[in-house]
Design a protein around this motif. Structure first.
Motif, PDB file in Angstrom:
ATOM      1  N   TYR A 117       4.366 -16.377 -61.530  1.00 59.62           N
ATOM      2  CA  TYR A 117       5.812 -16.243 -61.749  1.00 59.62           C
ATOM      3  C   TYR A 117       6.274 -17.098 -62.939  1.00 59.62           C
ATOM      4  O   TYR A 117       7.457 -17.359 -63.100  1.00 59.62           O
ATOM      5  CB  TYR A 117       6.587 -16.604 -60.470  1.00 59.62           C
ATOM      6  CG  TYR A 117       6.374 -18.028 -60.007  1.00 59.62           C
ATOM      7  CD1 TYR A 117       5.225 -18.389 -59.315  1.00 59.62           C
ATOM      8  CD2 TYR A 117       7.303 -19.012 -60.295  1.00 59.62           C
ATOM      9  CE1 TYR A 117       5.013 -19.698 -58.930  1.00 59.62           C
ATOM     10  CE2 TYR A 117       7.104 -20.333 -59.916  1.00 59.62           C
ATOM     11  CZ  TYR A 117       5.957 -20.655 -59.229  1.00 59.62           C
ATOM     12  OH  TYR A 117       5.745 -21.966 -58.859  1.00 59.62           O
ATOM     13  N   GLY A 118       5.309 -17.547 -63.761  1.00 56.40           N
ATOM     14  CA  GLY A 118       5.659 -18.199 -65.015  1.00 56.40           C
ATOM     15  C   GLY A 118       6.299 -19.565 -64.885  1.00 56.40           C
ATOM     16  O   GLY A 118       7.347 -19.820 -65.468  1.00 56.40           O
ATOM     17  N   PHE A 312       2.140 -21.368 -69.644  1.00 53.03           N
ATOM     18  CA  PHE A 312       3.502 -21.020 -69.211  1.00 53.03           C
ATOM     19  C   PHE A 312       3.839 -19.563 -69.510  1.00 53.03           C
ATOM     20  O   PHE A 312       4.378 -18.847 -68.663  1.00 53.03           O
ATOM     21  CB  PHE A 312       4.496 -21.965 -69.898  1.00 53.03           C
ATOM     22  CG  PHE A 312       5.919 -21.489 -69.855  1.00 53.03           C
ATOM     23  CD1 PHE A 312       6.625 -21.480 -68.660  1.00 53.03           C
ATOM     24  CD2 PHE A 312       6.557 -21.049 -71.000  1.00 53.03           C
ATOM     25  CE1 PHE A 312       7.945 -21.029 -68.609  1.00 53.03           C
ATOM     26  CE2 PHE A 312       7.875 -20.602 -70.960  1.00 53.03           C
ATOM     27  CZ  PHE A 312       8.562 -20.596 -69.767  1.00 53.03           C
ATOM     28  N   ALA A 313       3.565 -19.093 -70.730  1.00 49.48           N
ATOM     29  CA  ALA A 313       3.974 -17.748 -71.148  1.00 49.48           C
ATOM     30  C   ALA A 313       3.396 -16.693 -70.199  1.00 49.48           C
ATOM     31  O   ALA A 313       2.203 -16.735 -69.871  1.00 49.48           O
ATOM     32  CB  ALA A 313       3.497 -17.487 -72.571  1.00 49.48           C
ATOM     33  N   ARG A 314       4.239 -15.768 -69.783  1.00 48.79           N
ATOM     34  CA  ARG A 314       3.821 -14.805 -68.743  1.00 48.79           C
ATOM     35  C   ARG A 314       2.579 -14.005 -69.130  1.00 48.79           C
ATOM     36  O   ARG A 314       1.686 -13.799 -68.311  1.00 48.79           O
ATOM     37  CB  ARG A 314       4.969 -13.826 -68.426  1.00 48.79           C
ATOM     38  CG  ARG A 314       6.083 -14.349 -67.558  1.00 48.79           C
ATOM     39  CD  ARG A 314       5.662 -14.989 -66.250  1.00 48.79           C
ATOM     40  NE  ARG A 314       4.966 -14.110 -65.301  1.00 48.79           N
ATOM     41  CZ  ARG A 314       5.562 -13.265 -64.484  1.00 48.79           C
ATOM     42  NH1 ARG A 314       6.864 -13.156 -64.477  1.00 48.79           N
ATOM     43  NH2 ARG A 314       4.863 -12.516 -63.659  1.00 48.79           N
ATOM     44  N   HIS A 315       2.510 -13.538 -70.380  1.00 52.73           N
ATOM     45  CA  HIS A 315       1.358 -12.696 -70.732  1.00 52.73           C
ATOM     46  C   HIS A 315       0.066 -13.510 -70.765  1.00 52.73           C
ATOM     47  O   HIS A 315      -1.001 -13.025 -70.395  1.00 52.73           O
ATOM     48  CB  HIS A 315       1.602 -11.966 -72.060  1.00 52.73           C
ATOM     49  CG  HIS A 315       1.698 -12.868 -73.252  1.00 52.73           C
ATOM     50  ND1 HIS A 315       2.793 -13.667 -73.497  1.00 52.73           N
ATOM     51  CD2 HIS A 315       0.817 -13.129 -74.247  1.00 52.73           C
ATOM     52  CE1 HIS A 315       2.580 -14.372 -74.603  1.00 52.73           C
ATOM     53  NE2 HIS A 315       1.394 -14.066 -75.076  1.00 52.73           N
ATOM     54  N   LEU A 316       0.173 -14.789 -71.176  1.00 53.83           N
ATOM     55  CA  LEU A 316      -1.012 -15.655 -71.178  1.00 53.83           C
ATOM     56  C   LEU A 316      -1.398 -16.032 -69.748  1.00 53.83           C
ATOM     57  O   LEU A 316      -2.583 -16.085 -69.393  1.00 53.83           O
ATOM     58  CB  LEU A 316      -0.739 -16.924 -71.989  1.00 53.83           C
ATOM     59  CG  LEU A 316      -0.418 -16.739 -73.475  1.00 53.83           C
ATOM     60  CD1 LEU A 316      -0.031 -18.070 -74.096  1.00 53.83           C
ATOM     61  CD2 LEU A 316      -1.613 -16.125 -74.208  1.00 53.83           C
TER      62      LEU A 316
END
Lengths: 337, 339
Positions: A117-118, A312-316
């Protein structure tokens, strides 16, 4: 048909035991609001807010357990256990051995864990392998409300310390507070069968160290726990469409580990893929490999786990944590020969 | 040197407008996870940061954006980090709770109380490598119950480390009223470690600045740490979507779904005495109201600082227009796609 959420199932199992066992106390940060239904029923003596002093109140839980209580201590996130872990590693876990078996610390440490959930690498760790590394503690990780309630019932009857990890994608109150925060339109990969179950739940206990074969299959065995079980099931469905029969084991408890079930299932398929949201190195997936080797098996082996700090970044974040694509790739790898 | 109120107000306004944009982006779903803003703390941040310079270090908590902006961090790369972009301050790996700028010796943490030991380490490096430079630790009053922070208060005295411990006291540990969980008084607690300690109204940036100015020579001259307790209010609660604030703002939507399970639990057989149950239910129902009245009891630090500048309305108007335009430009640039 009405249904029960993951966290609610755990709360209900605790309430059930609190009603008959006055030794059970719930304490931790903000628990009066977090567990407001327990607070409203059992009052401020038995549902206590704690200061932001994890080392003190987790340590106090050990002492309280030794002296006749059965605390259910809440640590908001597995990441925050790190500031208090002495109480578990050096005290609760060692008491029975140090005392020659004459003294125990019956306590449950209820901890939210996991990502998706980032929220960044200090709030999304799983850490169950790190905890299970220490002898003397049970570490359980349910994947659905029925097992969650059943494992909590066992935890509340256990004679030593239990770390009870609830994944934040399954516990709707955590995902709401930390992921959604009242916003609508956000997408999270919440597995429906993990987050809710039909009401009423069965009233049985789920024994520690008993894995569940949630899908049988002859060509490949997927082994997982928590949210990963649902990703493994998804992969197994996809493989079935290609005519490949993959089984799925839900470990449910990391320590004790159901070695017998692993050996039996993998012995039949000769191929194993471990899906583990905890870190890759020196953890559960390596332990599973060791356990299979020690039993004389030589299976094809692959693992999908978290390799570095969770970004942190959602795609990463999505590619750092296990996901259905990574699980499928690992399956194809062990099936390729 | 006394702080320039115009500069202080400029910083506070820029930080407020920046964080309002962060809130807007978060509400739009462009920022994931929790979001802890420093709205309401700006007076403390500005009052302290205005006395920092080259070589001074900052250990930040989970509300690190305002002090970093005031210290001169690039706002575009900061906003891009909060958005989780590859071209952000930390390449999208950290997010708002994990901001790191080595050039400013500034590091943040999402672990409560972690800024205490971190600042002690920064200060040890100052003592050895950069005499006269100091380290600031920012943390909330609830962190004063964390062992690691209390240990670092002692360590800093024992090793005469130049740490300014800045405690931002908003009175609430997420949803728990801090005084109900805290023994004694924080100022006395700090003094008991043997360091000078002062308290100040954190909504008054100029007072914070004056107090910081009074405390810093003790640190810069190598006499060890000091402690500053500053009261404040979190205008946006603990984090965006904070259950207590939401219960005040949208009571029906928030409280209604809780009511039936709560009533069912309170009326279940086997439990506490009726008096204890009714106390618990009353406590839950009134907690949101208590949090909001506490929040209203202090002024917005921006209004307060602004009042000191009303004597020159033209300059004030110009300043506000300039800052607003600057923040708008930062947002526009930050949201641009980069090749």
């Amino acid at each position: 048909m009405s249904s029960v959420g993951f966290a609610e199932a755990i709360d209900d199992a605790i309430a059930e035991r609190m009603a008959v066992d006055p030794a059970i106390l719930v304490f931790g940060e903000d628990v009066q609001l977090l567990r407001r239904n327990l607070y409203a029923r059992f009052g401020a003596e038995r549902v206590r807010n704690a200061p932001i002093s994890e080392a003190a109140f987790l340590g106090a839980a050990v002492g309280a357990a030794m002296a006749g209580l059965r605390p259910v201590v809440e640590i908001m996130m597995a990441d925050f256990l790190t500031v208090a872990v002495d109480a578990l590693v050096n005290h609760a876990a060692k008491l029975a051995d140090f005392s020659g078996g004459s003294w125990g610390a019956p306590m449950v440490v209820r901890v939210a864990c996991g990502g998706g959930y980032g929220d960044g690498g200090q709030h999304e760790q799983s850490l169950w392998g790190w905890l299970a590394h220490i002898p003397g503690m049970a570490v359980v990780v349910p994947s659905n409300p029925v097992d969650a309630a059943g494992l909590m019932r066992t935890a509340l009857a256990h004679d030593g310390p239990v770390v009870f990890l609830e994944h934040k994608l399954l516990a709707d109150n955590w995902l709401e507070a930390l992921g959604r925060g009242g916003r609508s339109g956000l997408e999270f990969d919440v597995p429906p069968a993990g987050a809710r179950a039909a009401h009423p739940l069965p009233a049985n206990r789920v024994a520690f160290g008993r894995a569940s074969v949630v899908r049988s299959g002859g060509s490949l065995t997927l082994v997982s726990l928590g949210v990963g079980v649902h990703q493994a099931l998804e992969a197994a469905e996809a493989l079935a469409e290609d005519g490949i029969s993959a089984g799925v084991i839900d470990l449910r408890s990391v320590s004790p580990l159901d070695r017998g079930c692993l050996v039996e299932q993998v012995g039949q398929t000769g191929r194993v893929v471990v899906v583990d949201e905890d870190y890759l190195r020196f953890g559960l997936s390596g332990e599973i490999a060791a356990c299979l080797l020690e039993a004389g098996l030589r299976p094809r082996f692959a693992r999908v786990a978290t390799e570095g700090t969770i970004p942190f970044a959602r795609h990463l974040e999505r590619s750092a944590l296990p996901n259905p694509d990574r699980v499928m790739r690992a399956c194809r790898q062990v099936l390729s020969s | 040197m006394p702080a320039d109120p115009w500069l202080i107000y400029r910083w506070m306004l820029a930080s407020r407008l920046f964080e309002q944009e962060v809130a807007r982006l978060w509400h739009a779903g462009l920022v994931s996870g929790e979001m802890h803003l420093g709205t309401g703390e700006e007076g403390i941040d500005a009052g302290v940061v205005t006395h920092l310079g080259e070589g001074d270090a900052m250990a930040l908590d989970h509300r690190g954006t305002p002090p970093l902006l005031m210290r001169g961090a690039n706002p575009v790369s900061l906003l891009r980090e909060i958005l989780g972009r590859e071209d952000g301050l930390c390449r999208g790996r950290g997010g708002h709770m994990h901001l790191f700028i080595p050039e400013l010796l500034s590091a943040s943490s999402g672990i409560v109380g972690a800024s205490g030991p971190m600042a002690a380490g920064f200060a040890l490096a100052s003592q050895q490598l950069r005499p006269g430079r100091v380290a600031v630790a920012f943390f909330g009053e609830a962190a004063m119950n964390e062992g690691a922070l209390l240990e670092s208060l002692n360590l800093a005295v024992a090793w005469r480390l130049p740490v300014l411990f800045v405690c931002k006291d908003n009175g609430w540990s997420i949803t728990t009223h801090s005084p109900s969980m805290t023994g004694g008084a924080l100022l006395a607690r700090a003094r008991a470690f043997g360091m000078p300690a002062a308290d100040v109204d954190g909504t008054d940036a100029l007072a914070v600045s004056a107090m910081t100015e009074a405390l810093l020579p003790h640190l810069r001259q190598g006499n060890g740490p000091a402690f500053l307790l500053a009261r404040c209010v979190h205008l946006d609660g603990h984090f965006l979507g904070d259950a207590l604030l939401e219960a005040v703002r949208r009571p029906l939507q928030v409280l209604a779904p809780m009511a039936i399970p709560l009533a069912r639990s309170a009326l279940s057989r086997h439990g506490a005495r009726f008096r204890d149950r009714s106390h618990a239910v009353t406590d839950l129902l009134t907690r949101a109201g208590r949090a909001s009245s506490a929040a209203r009891s202090l002024p917005d630090p921006l209004d307060r600082t602004r009042r000191a500048l009303l004597g020159d309305p033209d300059r004030l108007r110009m300043l506000e227009a300039t800052v607003a335009a600057e923040v708008r430009a930062v947002v526009d640039v930050a949201l641009e796609e980069t090749p």
